[in-house]
Motif scaffolding. Structure first.
Motif, mmCIF file in Angstrom:
data_model
loop_
_atom_site.group_PDB
_atom_site.id
_atom_site.type_symbol
_atom_site.label_atom_id
_atom_site.label_comp_id
_atom_site.label_asym_id
_atom_site.label_seq_id
_atom_site.Cartn_x
_atom_site.Cartn_y
_atom_site.Cartn_z
ATOM 1 N N ARG A 1 47.127 42.458 53.824
ATOM 2 C CA ARG A 1 46.806 41.057 53.980
ATOM 3 C C ARG A 1 47.822 40.167 53.274
ATOM 4 O O ARG A 1 48.219 39.114 53.760
ATOM 5 C CB ARG A 1 45.409 40.813 53.406
ATOM 6 C CG ARG A 1 44.871 39.487 53.788
ATOM 7 C CD ARG A 1 43.396 39.434 53.480
ATOM 8 N NE ARG A 1 42.859 38.181 53.947
ATOM 9 C CZ ARG A 1 41.594 37.829 53.791
ATOM 10 N NH1 ARG A 1 40.765 38.651 53.194
ATOM 11 N NH2 ARG A 1 41.168 36.680 54.235
ATOM 12 N N LEU A 2 48.252 40.607 52.073
ATOM 13 C CA LEU A 2 49.189 39.822 51.291
ATOM 14 C C LEU A 2 50.504 39.638 52.036
ATOM 15 O O LEU A 2 51.138 38.594 51.957
ATOM 16 C CB LEU A 2 49.427 40.519 49.944
ATOM 17 C CG LEU A 2 49.605 39.616 48.745
ATOM 18 C CD1 LEU A 2 48.510 38.569 48.693
ATOM 19 C CD2 LEU A 2 49.616 40.437 47.469
ATOM 20 N N GLU B 1 41.465 41.711 59.854
ATOM 21 C CA GLU B 1 41.728 40.723 58.813
ATOM 22 C C GLU B 1 41.003 39.428 59.063
ATOM 23 O O GLU B 1 40.798 38.998 60.195
ATOM 24 C CB GLU B 1 43.227 40.468 58.705
ATOM 25 C CG GLU B 1 43.848 41.417 57.709
ATOM 26 C CD GLU B 1 45.298 41.127 57.490
ATOM 27 O OE1 GLU B 1 45.644 39.932 57.473
ATOM 28 O OE2 GLU B 1 46.066 42.080 57.368
ATOM 29 N N PHE C 1 40.267 38.343 48.066
ATOM 30 C CA PHE C 1 40.391 39.682 47.505
ATOM 31 C C PHE C 1 39.133 40.135 46.774
ATOM 32 O O PHE C 1 39.138 41.159 46.135
ATOM 33 C CB PHE C 1 41.608 39.761 46.587
ATOM 34 C CG PHE C 1 42.870 39.515 47.364
ATOM 35 C CD1 PHE C 1 43.342 40.496 48.244
ATOM 36 C CD2 PHE C 1 43.559 38.325 47.253
ATOM 37 C CE1 PHE C 1 44.479 40.273 48.979
ATOM 38 C CE2 PHE C 1 44.703 38.112 47.985
ATOM 39 C CZ PHE C 1 45.174 39.081 48.858
ATOM 40 N N SER C 2 38.088 39.348 46.863
ATOM 41 C CA SER C 2 36.866 39.793 46.190
ATOM 42 C C SER C 2 36.161 40.810 47.094
ATOM 43 O O SER C 2 36.312 40.799 48.322
ATOM 44 C CB SER C 2 35.951 38.596 45.939
ATOM 45 O OG SER C 2 35.365 38.204 47.156
ATOM 46 N N ASP C 3 35.421 41.658 46.493
ATOM 47 C CA ASP C 3 34.693 42.656 47.269
ATOM 48 C C ASP C 3 33.395 42.101 47.803
ATOM 49 O O ASP C 3 32.679 42.765 48.541
ATOM 50 C CB ASP C 3 34.412 43.887 46.388
ATOM 51 C CG ASP C 3 35.710 44.560 46.003
ATOM 52 O OD1 ASP C 3 36.658 44.464 46.811
ATOM 53 O OD2 ASP C 3 35.794 45.138 44.913
#
Lengths: 567, 734
Positions: free
Chosen positions: A15-16, A249, B708-710
C-alpha cells in the motif's frame, strides 16, 4: 506481443508503494513555486481557506473516483474510458493521455532547469554576489545547456520507469522521502532566517486572514485552480497508478492521504519560501506575487544566498531547495511518462519499447520548448521561453477536461443503472427520488464503498460529482476565458499565441482527430493488469461485452488474432 | 576704479584692458574660465568681509554716476532730479541734434488723411489745455535714410525693420514713467556704436547683461550691508549695484540698427504740466507721494452738450479730464474698471471713479451706413456685414490717444495694412508689476496667453516685478495694451514702476537702472514675439524634470508624492485639465502564467493635479526651479508598480509637455510599490496556523494511522449500511 512471457501482472509491493507513487505524482513544482506565489498574491491566510475547502470539494472526490475507476478497470486511461464510458468514448482516455504527454514535453524542460540550478548551486554559482538574472538569462539562452538538462531529466525518468511498478515505487519512495527531509531542512533554515529578522513576518502574513480578500471571487477561483492542479486530481495519474494496486486495497483513504500529503508539502514549501523572502526582501509581497519562474529562479537564490550562517549554510540552503524542487519535478515527470507508457502497454506493446518510444518522443517534442522563442521581458530584462509558455497556455486548461470526462463517465453509469433498475422493476417515467437512490448513488455503491475501504463515502460525494463538479468546472473555465478576454489584446486572432482562438483551435483539432481515431483504438485488444485473486471480472463492468478485452497473460483467441492480422 | 588693486589675483590676470586682441578674446576666455574664476570669488567674500563697491568697481559705477555728458541740468542727466516737460523735450532735441545718425526728434503728427479717412491736422494732436503735441523720438540706425512718412513726419522707415512703440506717462502723476524712457534714451544715445565698454570698471567686459541675475557674482562679493543698494529688501536683485551692470553695447547698437523704435516718453504733456505746476507742485513727492493728477485736461463741462456752462475755462478738478488709458477703442465703454458717461458730455463732479473716466461716447455714424454704433471695437464683426469694428461706441477721442492711434495705423512701412508694431510697451506706476492683456475681462485668456505669460515672466524676472495678466490686478477697459493687442495683435506690456506716483528724487536713478532691461527686451523680441516665446518656452521645458522613480520617496503609509521641477519662466497652468500627473497602478495578475514573464493587469490612466510648493529644486541647467507635487492616492495594501508621467500644460493648452521627455527614452516612469500595510497579527495568525495544521497535517496523520491500523471499522459508515455490505461481500474478513 510477448507479455505472456512476463509475470502475469505488475504490482506495487504494498500500500505504501502506491501512496508514495501517487503522492509523487501529485507533488510537483506547483507546490513549491506556484503555491507560495498564490498565497502572496491572494492575501496570505485568506487564500488558505478556499484552498482548503476546495481540497475537499474538488481534489479528494475526484481522486476517489480515479482510484475507483482504475482499481476496477486495471488499465490506463484509454482502456478505462473504453470500459467505463463505453466503446465510443475511448478517445476521452486518449485525450487525457495526450494532454499529459503534451505537458510532459515541456515539463521535462522545466525539470531540466531545476536540475541545472541544483548543479549550479552545489558548485557555488548562486552565491551572494551573483546576479541571478544574469545566470538565468545566460542559461536560458544557451540551447545546448537547456537540452542537455532536459535529456538528463528524460533519462532519469526512463530509468525509473523502465522496470515497471517496482522500479517506479522505488524511485518514488527514494525521491519523496528525500524531498521530505530536504524540505524540512529548508524549512528549518528559513525559520531561522525569519526569526533572526526579528519579526517572523513571513509566517504571520501567510496565516493572517485579510477579510477583503475573502469576499473577492478571484481569491476563490485561485483557491480552486490551485487545488485542481496541485493534486493532479482528474488527470489520470491515480487511474494509472491504481493499475498496479494490489487486489484488496482501500482506495478512499488513499485519496485523502494523497491529497492531504500534497497540501502538507505545499504548506511546508510555502512557509519555507515566504519566511525566507520576508526575512530579506525589502518588498516581499512584490517579490512573491510576480511571475512564477521569476520567484523561483531569480528571487529565491538571492534570498537563500543571504541566509545567516555563512557561505556553507547559504550554499546548503540553495542546493537543498533546488534538489527538493528537482525531486518534486522528477516524480511528476515519472507519473506523466508512466501514464503514456501504460496506455501503450495496455494495447499490447512491449513495455521496454513503449518506454523507449515515449522517452524519445518526450525528448524530441520537448526540444522546441527548450530552445524556441527565448525572449527577453522588456520590463524586467528577464528571459523567458515563449514557446514553452504558449504550450502551457494551450494545454494547461485542456487537463481539466479529463476530470470532466471522468464525471461524465460516472453520470453515464448512474443513468444506465437507473434505466436498468426501471426495467427490472417495471417502473415508467422519471422519478427523482428513485433516480437518486438507484442511479446517482450507483457508482458509489458499486465501485467505491466496496468493503475494502476504511472510509465510507456518503451521499455527499454524489452531490459533489453531480452538482458541485460541473459548477466548479464551469467557473474555472469561464473565469479563465473571461480573464483572457479582458486582459489579452486581440484574443480571437488565431495567430495570437496568448489568445483564445489558438486554444480552441488546438483543442478542436486534437479532439476531432481523437474521435476519428476512436475506431482504431477499440479494434485493438486491451490487456488488463489484474492481480491474482482480484474480483474484477470484466463481466461485472460496463464494458463487459467488449470482445477484445483480455487479461495480461491470457492467450489471445485465434479468431481475434486473425481478425487483427496479428498472426 | 579699474586700476585699483584687486584682492583677487585670479581675476587680475584676466584683466588686461590695453590689448585689443585680448579684448576680443576675453569673452571666450571668460566663458572657459568662469567656473575657475568663481571659486576664488566666494573665498574672497568670506575672507574679506569689508568689501565695498569701490573695491570692486570704478568710483563712477559704485556711485551711480552715469557716463553721458554734462549738457544742461546735470542733476537731471544723472537722474538725481526729475525732468519737466520742457527740459525733457530740450534734452531730446539736444540728443537728436547730437546723434542725428540714429535719433530723430518729432512732436505730434503732421496729419493728413488718416487710416479711417478722416482729415487730421497737426493741431488735433496737441493737448486741450496747454496745446503741446507729445514729443517723441524715432530711433533707428540711419534714421535720416529709409522712407519718409508724410503723415507721421518721421524718416527712417524701413519695410524690413520691426517697429517697437514705447510709451511713457499716460497718467500725468506717474513721473517715473517718463524718467525710465529718458534713462533708456540716454543709454542708447551714449552707447550706440560703441562695443566692449567696461561699464562697471571691474576689468571685465559685457559680463552681466539684463536678466535680473548677478551673472558674474560681483554683487555677492560685497559686504552684505552693500548688497541691497536699492533698499528693496532683496539683496543682489534687480536694481542693486552689481546686477546687470555690464551689458553689451554691441547688442544696443545691433538693436538700434535693426529695429525702428518709437519712444514717446511723455504722452500726457497737458496732464503732466498740470500735475507739476498746479495740482501737486514741483516737489510733488513731498505732498503727493502716492496721489496727484492722473488724466489729461479735457474740459468735460465745455465741450459737447453741457448742462453746466464752464464759465471760467479753468480746469475743474472734480470733473475735467479723461483717463487716457481707458480711452482706447477696444472694448471701450464696457463697464469694467472705467466710468462711462451716463449722458454724452455729462460728468459727475467728484463722482466715484471719476479718475477713470473713459471719455465721451461716439454718436456718429462712423461708417456712413445709416446705423449708429452697430459694430463696436472688439475684434469681431458684430453686425455681420463683412467689416469689423467699423462703427464704434467711443474712445480715441483725446488728442493723445488719437496720436497713438494714428501713429500706429499710419506707420505701415511694409504696406500690408497691419500695424508694424509687433511689440508695444507702456510705462506706468506704481506697484512693481508686469501686466499683459487682457484687461477687459476676468478669468479669460487671450489666444496668445502662454506666449504673453512667457515674455511677461521673463521681464518680471529681469525687474523682480510681479508678472500677471492685467485683469488679475483689476479689470480695465479701453487701455493701451488691450487695444494694441486686440486690434493690432501686438504683444503689449504694461510696466507698473516703483512704489509711488512721485518717487523721491534720490530713487529715480536706481529705479531707472532696474527697469532698463525691459525696453531692450521688448525691442529684441519685436521681430517675432510669438516665435521667440515658443523657442523660449521649449528651452525652459528642456531643463524641467519629473522626479525619477529612484528619487521618489514612498511614504510608509498614505499618498505617494511625486515631484516635478518647474522653471519659473514656464507659463504653467495649475488647472488639472492642463497640468497633471498621469498615473496608473499596475499589479501582477493573480492568475499568473507559470513559465512566462510576469503578467500585469492593464488599467486605465488616472490623473492627479499638481500643487505648487515653496520648496526649491534644481533644474537640469543648475538654476533654481519651483517644486510641484502631485499626490498619488494608493492604498497601503497595494503591491505592484506605479507608472507615471506628467503632462505640463499652459493656459490654452498650446504647450502640453510630457515628462519624461522623449529624449529620456520612455513614455512613463515606473515606480515599484511595496506592500506598506501591516502583515497581520501574530496571535491570530498562529491560531490560523493551528487550524490549517490540524486540518492538513492532523488529517494526514489520521488517515495514515487509520490506513495501517488493524482496526476493521469503516470510517463514517452509517450503521444501516452494514448488513447490506455484509451481503455484498460475504467472503471478506481476515
Amino acid at each position: 506481443m510477448d507479455s505472456q512471457t512476463e509475470e502475469s501482472s505488475d504490482q506495487f509491493s504494498g500500500r505504501l508503494g502506491l501512496i508514495f507513487a501517487t503522492i509523487g505524482a501529485a507533488i510537483g513544482t506547483g507546490n513549491i513555486w506556484r503555491f507560495p506565489r498564490m498565497v502572496g498574491a491572494n492575501g496570505g491566510g485568506s487564500f488558505l481557506i478556499p484552498w482548503l475547502i476546495f481540497l475537499f470539494l474538488w481534489s479528494i472526490p475526484l481522486i476517489i473516483a480515479e482510484f475507483a475507476l482504475g482499481k476496477r478497470s486495471r488499465v490506463g486511461t484509454v482502456g478505462t474510458f473504453r470500459i467505463f464510458a463505453g466503446r465510443r468514448f475511448a478517445w476521452m482516455g486518449l485525450w487525457t493521455a495526450w494532454i499529459n504527454c503534451a505537458i510532459g514535453f515541456y515539463y521535462a524542460v522545466v525539470t531540466g532547469w531545476c536540475l541545472n540550478y541544483f548543479q549550479i548551486a552545489i558548485r557555488g554559482g548562486l552565491s551572494q554576489e551573483v546576479d541571478t538574472t544574469e545566470v538565468w538569462n545566460s542559461f536560458l539562452q544557451s540551447p545546448w545547456q537547456v537540452i542537455f538538462f532536459q535529456m538528463i531529466t528524460v533519462l532519469i525518468t526512463l530509468a525509473a520507469i523502465w522496470g515497471g511498478a517496482r522500479a517506479i515505487e522505488k524511485a518514488n519512495v527514494t525521491l519523496m522521502v528525500s524531498l521530505f527531509v530536504l524540505l524540512f531542512a529548508a524549512l528549518f533554515l528559513s525559520f531561522v532566517m525569519d526569526v533572526k529578522d526579528g519579526s517572523l513576518d513571513g509566517f504571520i502574513y501567510m496565516f493572517s486572514i485579510q477579510p477583503e480578500y475573502l469576499v473577492q471571487p478571484e481569491t476563490w477561483i485561485n483557491g480552486l485552480s490551485q487545488s485542481a492542479w496541485s493534486c493532479s486530481a482528474g488527470m489520470g495519474m491515480a487511474i494509472t497508478y491504481s493499475v498496479y494496486m494490489r487486489k484488496d486495497e482501500d482506495t478512499t483513504l488513499n485519496a485523502a492521504t494523497m491529497c492531504l500529503a500534497n497540501n502538507s508539502i505545499s504548506i511546508i514549501a510555502g512557509l519555507t519560501v515566504m519566511m525566507a523572502v520576508f526575512s530579506v526582501s525589502p518588498d516581499p509581497l512584490g517579490a512573491v506575487s510576480g511571475g512564477s519562474s521569476a520567484i523561483t529562479f531569480l528571487v529565491l537564490p538571492e534570498v537563500f544566498a543571504q541566509a545567516p550562517g555563512g557561505p556553507i549554510v547559504q550554499l546548503a540552503m540553495v542546493a537543498i531547495f533546488f534538489l527538493a524542487l528537482s525531486f518534486a519535478a522528477l516524480t511528476s515527470m515519472i507519473s506523466t511518462v508512466e501514464l503514456c507508457v501504460r496506455n501503450f502497454v495496455d494495447h499490447g506493446f512491449d513495455r521496454s519499447k513503449s518506454v523507449a518510444l515515449t522517452g524519445v518522443a518526450i525528448f524530441l517534442f520537448g526540444i522546441p520548448s527548450a530552445v524556441l522563442w527565448i525572449k527577453i521581458d522588456p520590463s524586467t530584462g528577464v528571459a523567458f521561453p515563449q514557446f514553452l509558455e504558449v504550450q502551457d497556455h494551450i494545454w494547461g486548461y485542456g487537463l481539466m477536461f479529463s476530470g470532466l470526462f471522468m464525471a461524465y463517465t460516472i453520470w453515464k453509469y448512474g443513468w444506465s443503472r437507473y434505466k436498468a433498475w426501471q426495467s427490472d422493476n417495471g417502473v415508467e417515467g422519471f422519478n427523482l427520488r428513485d433516480y437518486l437512490d438507484h442511479g446517482v448513488s450507483a457508482f458509489r455503491d458499486d465501485y467505491i464503498n466496496t468493503g475494502d475501504n476504511d472510509w465510507w463515502i456518503g451521499r455527499w460525494w454524489d452531490y459533489i460529482m453531480y452538482l458541485g463538479f460541473p459548477l466548479m468546472f464551469s467557473v474555472l473555465m469561464l473565469s479563465y476565458f473571461a480573464d483572457l478576454l479582458a486582459n489579452v489584446d486581440d484574443p480571437w486572432n488565431p495567430a495570437n499565441p496568448h489568445g483564445i482562438s489558438i486554444i480552441l483551435l488546438f483543442w478542436g483539432v486534437t479532439a476531432s482527430l481523437f474521435v476519428g481515431f476512436n475506431k482504431v483504438l477499440i479494434s485493438r485488444p486491451l490487456f488488463r493488469n489484474v492481480p491474482e485473486g482480484a474480483e474484477t471480472s470484466i463481466d461485472m463492468l460496463p464494458g463487459g461485452s467488449d470482445p477484445h478485452i483480455f487479461q495480461v497473460g491470457d492467450e489471445l483467441p485465434d479468431h481475434v488474432i486473425e481478425e487483427l492480422g496479428l498472426a | 576704479m579699474a586700476s585699483q588693486p584687486s584682492s583677487n589675483p585670479g581675476r587680475k590676470r584676466l584683466s588686461n584692458p590695453g590689448a585689443p586682441v585680448t579684448a576680443i578674446l576675453l569673452p571666450f576666455l571668460l566663458s572657459m574660465l568662469s567656473p575657475v574664476a568663481l571659486a576664488p570669488i566666494t573665498t574672497a567674500q568670506e575672507s574679506d568681509s569689508g568689501t565695498s563697491p569701490e573695491d570692486i568697481w570704478s568710483i563712477e559705477y559704485a556711485n551711480q554716476i552715469f557716463p553721458w555728458g554734462s549738457h544742461g541740468d546735470s542733476d537731471q542727466l544723472q537722474f538725481q532730479s526729475y525732468h519737466d516737460y520742457f527740459s525733457l523735450k530740450q534734452r531730446m532735441q539736444t540728443l537728436a541734434a547730437y546723434y542725428p545718425d540714429f535719433l530723430q526728434f518729432n512732436e505730434g503728427l503732421l496729419g493728413g488723411f488718416n487710416a479711417r479717412g478722416d482729415v487730421m491736422t497737426s493741431g488735433e494732436y496737441e493737448g486741450w489745455y496747454y496745446n503741446h503735441p507729445s514729443p517723441w523720438m524715432k530711433i533707428t540706425g540711419n534714421v535720416q535714410g529709409g522712407s519718409y512718412n508724410d503723415f507721421n513726419g518721421d524718416d527712417g522707415n524701413y519695410a524690413d525693420r520691426p517697429d517697437v512703440m514705447l510709451v511713457g506717462n499716460h497718467h500725468a502723476r506717474e513721473w517715473m514713467s517718463y524718467e525710465v524712457p529718458m534713462f533708456f534714451l540716454e543709454t542708447i544715445a551714449f552707447y550706440y556704436g560703441k562695443a566692449g565698454v567696461d561699464n562697471d570698471g571691474d576689468g571685465l567686459i559685457d559680463e552681466d547683461g539684463w536678466d535680473g541675475i548677478d551673472n558674474d557674482g560681483d554683487c555677492l562679493m560685497l559686504n552684505s550691508s552693500f548688497q541691497d543698494s536699492n533698499g528693496d529688501g532683496n539683496p543682489c536683485g534687480p536694481g542693486d549695484l552689481g546686477v546687470d551692470e555690464d551689458f553689451s553695447e554691441q547688442f544696443i547698437t545691433d538693436m538700434v540698427n535693426t529695429r525702428e523704435i518709437y519712444l514717446i516718453p511723455m504722452l500726457n504733456v497737458d496732464g503732466n504740466r498740470y500735475d507739476r505746476e498746479e495740482f501737486c507742485g514741483e516737489t510733488a513727492w513731498e505732498n503727493c507721494y502716492q496721489s496727484g493728477w492722473r488724466k489729461n485736461l479735457r474740459d468735460n463741462t465745455h465741450t459737447g452738450v453741457t448742462p453746466i456752462p464752464d464759465i471760467d475755462e479753468a480746469v475743474d478738478e472734480g470733473c475735467d479730464g479723461v483717463d487716457l488709458n481707458r480711452n482706447y477703442q477696444f472694448e471701450w465703454g464696457a463697464p469694467l474698471g472705467a466710468t462711462g458717461p451716463l449722458f454724452p458730455g455729462f460728468c459727475y463732479a467728484d463722482g466715484p471713479n471719476n479718475d477713470v473716466y473713459n471719455g465721451p461716447a461716439n454718436t456718429e455714424d462712423n461708417d456712413g451706413d445709416g446705423q449708429i454704433n452697430e459694430d463696436h471695437v472688439d475684434g469681431k464683426d458684430d453686425d455681420a456685414d463683412g467689416q469689423t469694428d467699423e462703427d464704434w461706441w467711443g474712445g480715441n477721442t483725446e488728442p493723445e490717444t488719437k496720436f497713438i492711434q494714428d501713429l500706429t495705423e499710419m506707420n505701415d512701412d511694409d504696406m500690408d495694412g497691419a500695424s508694424d508694431f509687433k511689440s508695444t510697451l507702456t510705462w506706468h506706476s506704481f506697484s512693481e508689476l508686469v501686466l499683459w492683456p487682457w484687461g477687459h475681462c476676468t478669468n479669460c485668456y487671450s489666444p496668445d496667453d502662454e506666449y504673453l505669460v512667457y515674455h511677461g515672466q521673463m521681464m518680471g524676472q529681469m525687474t523682480d516685478y510681479a508678472p500677471m495678466q492685467s485683469s488679475d490686478l483689476y479689470p480695465t477697459t479701453g487701455d493701451f495694451c488691450d487695444w494694441h493687442y486686440g486690434v493690432h495683435n501686438s504683444y503689449c506690456y504694461t510696466i507698473e514702476i516703483g512704489n509711488a506716483f512721485h518717487e523721491n528724487p534720490e530713487d529715480i536713478a536706481h529705479i531707472s537702472v532696474r527697469n532698463l532691461g525691459v525696453p531692450f527686451y521688448m525691442i529684441e523680441m519685436a521681430d517675432d514675439p510669438r516665435y521667440r516665446a515658443i523657442v523660449g518656452i521649449e528651452n525652459t521645458t528642456s531643463t524641467q524634470w519629473l522626479e525619477y522613480p529612484t528619487n521618489v520617496s514612498v511614504p510608509s503609509d498614505g499618498d505617494i508624492p511625486v515631484g516635478l521641477c518647474l522653471d519659473p519662466m514656464f507659463p504653467f497652468s495649475p488647472d488639472v485639465e492642463m497640468t497633471h500627473l498621469m498615473w496608473r497602478f499596475v499589479e501582477p495578475t493573480r492568475q499568473q502564467n507559470d513559465f512566462g514573464p510576469t503578467d500585469w493587469i492593464e488599467v486605465p490612466w488616472e490623473r492627479s493635479g499638481f500643487n505648487e510648493t515653496s520648496v526649491q529644486c534644481t533644474l537640469l541647467d543648475g538654476s533654481n526651479g519651483t517644486r510641484l507635487v502631485s499626490l498619488i492616492p494608493l492604498p497601503d495594501t497595494s503591491v505592484g508598480k506605479i507608472q507615471y508621467k506628467a503632462m505640463l500644460g499652459t493656459t490654452n493648452g498650446a504647450f502640453p509637455f510630457t515628462y519624461p521627455t522623449v529624449e529620456d527614452g520612455g513614455n512613463y516612469y515606473e515606480l515599484s510599490i511595496p506592500y506598506r500595510a501591516g502583515f497581520g497579527d501574530a496571535i491570530l495568525s498562529t491560531l490560523m496556523f493551528l487550524v490549517i495544521a490540524t486540518f492538513v497535517w492532523g488529517g494526514l496523520g489520521f488517515t495514515l494511522r487509520e490506513m495501517f491500523s488493524d482496526d476493521e471499522r469503516i470510517l463514517g459508515m452509517p450503521p444501516e449500511e452494514i448488513p447490506i455490505l455484509a451481503v455484498i461481500n460475504p467472503g471478506k474478513g481476515k
